[in-house]
Enzyme design. Structure first.
Site: not given
Length: 291
Positions: A51, A56, A85, A117
């Site tokens: 994930d 990120y 996302k 997200h």
């Protein structure tokens, strides 16, 4: 995705695709060598889902690690399930651009699951009435990429029951997954009910309550009784309810420990004791004020 290569159980999404119950969360995994080491340890331990997210900033490193490591472990792209996302800065008219950027960064041909997200938009206050239109516009663009086969499934994260109902009423393609914070102190009863009603898979993040729940006296007592770690108990509590989990770690030993969820069962009494901790407490983001 080949089920024979995975040591873990899976859930059937409304797209007809199986998604593993266990995935590696990669939030805060930012150095390429850390991503590589974590992915390597996860594949050894039987993880077949990973994930990521645009925010990120590790999509490229994750894609590169998988391209190097899948052959090493005798696996192919089809053996793993990749989630990413859309970042809040791309919510709305830039959603197509944001999703295509994720596809390019990962460079794995397609993304198994792509989520919006956050229900809001970066730069707008939570009550801004442009938020509903922006996320609706994002969804239309994700539906388009889904139709092209670039996003095999699409879904959302951090949506409230109201956000979910709004989406269900307007969409052509229903969301396959809702990913939200979920643990014994936040049982999300209404959200789970909405997901069940509309055939949406409810997926957990922050199963350990940012690490705080591993020292909860009830969790520790159950763990001692089961001869398991508190983390394993918290993760098992979710998967025993059919809720997929995404424990995150950069530590190979912890990654391995967190995968040991499918060789024990919590008693009904222990499940009830853990669920009784529910107090609506959120350790992460609260989207309840987003218009």
């Amino acid at each position: 995705m080949s089920s024979s290569s995975s040591t873990t159980s899976a859930v059937l999404l409304n797209t007809g695709v199986q998604m593993p119950l266990l995935g590696l969360g990669t939030y805060k995994l930012v150095a390429s060598e850390d991503v590589y080491r974590a992915v390597d340890a996860a594949l050894v331990a039987g993880y077949r889902a990973f994930d990521s997210a645009a925010v990120y900033r590790n999509e490229a490193d994750l894609g590169q690690a998988l391209k190097q490591l899948l052959p090493k472990h005798g696996l192919t792209r089809e053996d793993v399930f990749i989630t990413s996302k859309l970042g809040p800065k791309d919510q709305g008219e830039r959603a197509m651009e944001g999703a295509l950027r994720s596809l390019a960064q990962l460079d794995l041909g397609y993304i198994d699951l792509y989520l919006i997200h956050w229900p809001g938009t970066q730069g707008l206050v939570v009550a801004d009435q442009r938020n509903p239109g922006n996320r609706a516009q994002s969804w239309v663009m994700l539906e388009e990429l889904h139709a092209q086969g670039k996003l095999k499934a699409i879904g959302v994260s951090n949506y409230t029951p109201a956000h979910m109902r709004e989406l269900i009423q307007s969409c052509k393609v229903p969301p396959a997954v809702l990913q939200v914070e979920f643990h014994p102190r936040l049982c999300q009863t209404e959200l789970r009910s909405v997901c069940e009603e509309y055939g949406v898979c409810f997926q957990a993040y922050s199963s350990l309550g940012k690490g705080e729940l591993v020292t909860d006296p009830v969790v520790m007592e159950v763990a001692k009784h089961c001869e398991r770690t508190p983390a394993q108990v918290l993760l098992r509590w979710a998967v025993q309810q059919g809720v997929p989990v995404l424990p995150k770690s950069s530590n190979p030993d912890r990654i391995k420990d967190n995968a040991r969820l499918f060789d024990f069962t919590l008693s009904d009494t222990d499940m009830d004791r853990l669920s009784a901790l529910d107090c609506g407490h959120k350790y992460c983001w609260d989207s309840s004020e987003v218009a």
